[in-house]
Scaffold this active site. Structure first.
Site: not given
Length: 432
Positions: A49-51, A112-114, A185, A187-188
């Site tokens: 992911t991004c993190n 965060e729920t993502q 963008g 996306g989410e």
């Protein structure tokens, strides 16, 4: 044994994380090469992911440092850079980490729920490829059950925040004057940026590589303050608008130095993508923020939720213990021993009862016991053989649980088919 190899925002700079990130199209190739390179890896889920970039593993050796070396070589990165930011976790520490990630306690933005959805997708992908089997499946479903518990029994995810909301909060703290913001963008994260900006009274200029997708989002949100622009006009737009949020899934930078022209106004840009959408800049009139620059707002958010965080951590500790107890209960050898001992005890009790009531002469006790023992041996032969043959199959957990219930071999609640996460135990706040 369970193992996690973790490279996250906590220990590794974004410039390195973006170099080891994997697009969806390369995942199967990565898994195939990984498994062919290390025979001690039995199962694996890659969470990128991004993190974070993490390998959730089942291994039969602790010599996993060689995997870090392999990743460095595979992605052409200095080994010393990776080693400085890696976490190697085993067994209960690994499970605690997996449960924490699933419950968003290890996220850049607490609650965060993502991340739960991202982990579910990563699990699904690995499972469909055949690289995730029974052991990780067990851990994943317990982790998702744990995440649901924490959402329902704490305030961690109430008034939910996200990377997008934190970025918008930081943006607002900079006192932006003009009211039109460019979002690149769909996306989410991009969609969340649009929603948050609209809620704060801004107009939005939305760009997407697929114009139809951008139009569909505008139609869904039904807000006249959204304008749509073609991706082909990106260079012109970034040089004519002061505010920009970028969050695409591109594998490389979409805004490069050669696209940027000198402007008389100050620009504020947020790059929320990994790999980054905007090439690192040193322009004086552009304030560029990436994910790792949002720590101040993140720390403030975490401090406000400290009490709930501690409660959630206690729940995770409890769930790891329950998971271990459940795994131990699925060992077929103790189960076989238990129902055979129960059969033997039934024989002993009934023979003793018969002697006491005068139905049987005590001199015949040994012969009758031998007859009953042989009868039960024959009766239990097939169940015993069957249980031994199915212990490595995914469905064995369900079968074992129901045998325990059928023969009344457990004094505690039975988890009905844990693969469906149908039940969970109520957390005892005192940890008892």
């Amino acid at each position: 044994m369970y193992c996690v190899i973790s490279f996250s925002h906590k220990h590794l700079d974004i410039s390195i994380r973006e170099r080891i990130a994997f697009p969806q199209s390369e995942l199967k190739q990565f898994y195939t090469k990984l498994f062919s390179s290390f025979s001690f890896i039995q199962e694996c889920i890659l969470l990128s992911t991004c993190n974070r970039f993490e390998l959730l593993l089942v291994v039969n050796s602790k010599d996993v440092k060689s995997i870090v070396e392999w990743i460095a070589s595979y992605r052409d990165i200095s080994l010393s850079q990776l080693q400085s930011g890696v976490q190697l976790l085993f067994e209960d520490e690994a499970l605690d980490h997996i449960f924490s990630v699933a419950s968003s306690l290890d996220s850049l933005v607490l609650g965060e729920t993502q991340i739960t959805g991202q982990l579910k997708n990563a699990y699904k992908t690995s499972y469909e490829f055949g690289f995730c089997k029974k052991e990780l499946t067990r851990a994943m479903h317990f982790a998702f059950k744990c995440a649901a518990l924490i959402r329902s029994q704490t305030q961690i995810s109430k008034s939910p925040t996200s990377v997008a909301s934190v970025a918008i909060a930081h943006f607002l703290n900079l006192n932006p004057q003009k009211k039109k913001v460019v979002v690149v963008g769909t996306g989410e994260i991009g969609i969340l940026c649009v929603k948050y900006l609209l809620s704060h009274g801004f107009e939005v200029l939305l760009l997407s590589r697929t114009l139809d997708h951008a139009c569909a989002i505008k139609q869904e949100l039904n807000d006249d303050r959204i304008d749509i622009a073609s991706f082909a006009n990106l260079t012109e737009i970034i040089n004519s608008h002061p505010y920009l949020f970028c969050a695409t899934g591109a594998p490389h930078a979409i805004i490069t130095k050669d696209m940027i022209k000198t402007c008389s106004f100050q620009r504020i840009w947020f790059d929320l993508a990994l790999p980054r959408d905007i090439q690192p800049l040193e322009e004086e009139n552009i304030a560029l923020f990436v994910i790792d620059d949002l720590q101040e707002v993140v720390v403030e958010n975490k401090n406000k939720r400290e009490e709930e965080l501690q409660k959630a951590r206690g729940m995770i500790c409890q769930q790891v213990k329950l998971f271990r107890q459940w795994l131990a209960s699925l060992d077929v050898e103790p189960l076989i021993k238990a129902f055979r001992e129960k059969a033997k005890q039934c024989c002993i009790d009934e023979v003793s009862r018969a002697i006491k009531k005068g139905f049987l002469d005590s001199a015949e006790e040994e012969k009758v016991m031998r007859i009953m023992h042989n009868a039960f041996n024959k009766f239990l032969h097939h169940p015993t053989t069957y249980i031994k043959t199915i212990k490595e199959n995914p469905e064995s957990d369900f079968i074992v649980e129901n045998i325990q219930k059928l023969f009344d071999l457990r004094g505690k609640e039975v988890f009905n088919n844990p693969y469906k996460c149908e039940k969970h135990l109520k957390y005892d706040e005192e940890g008892k």
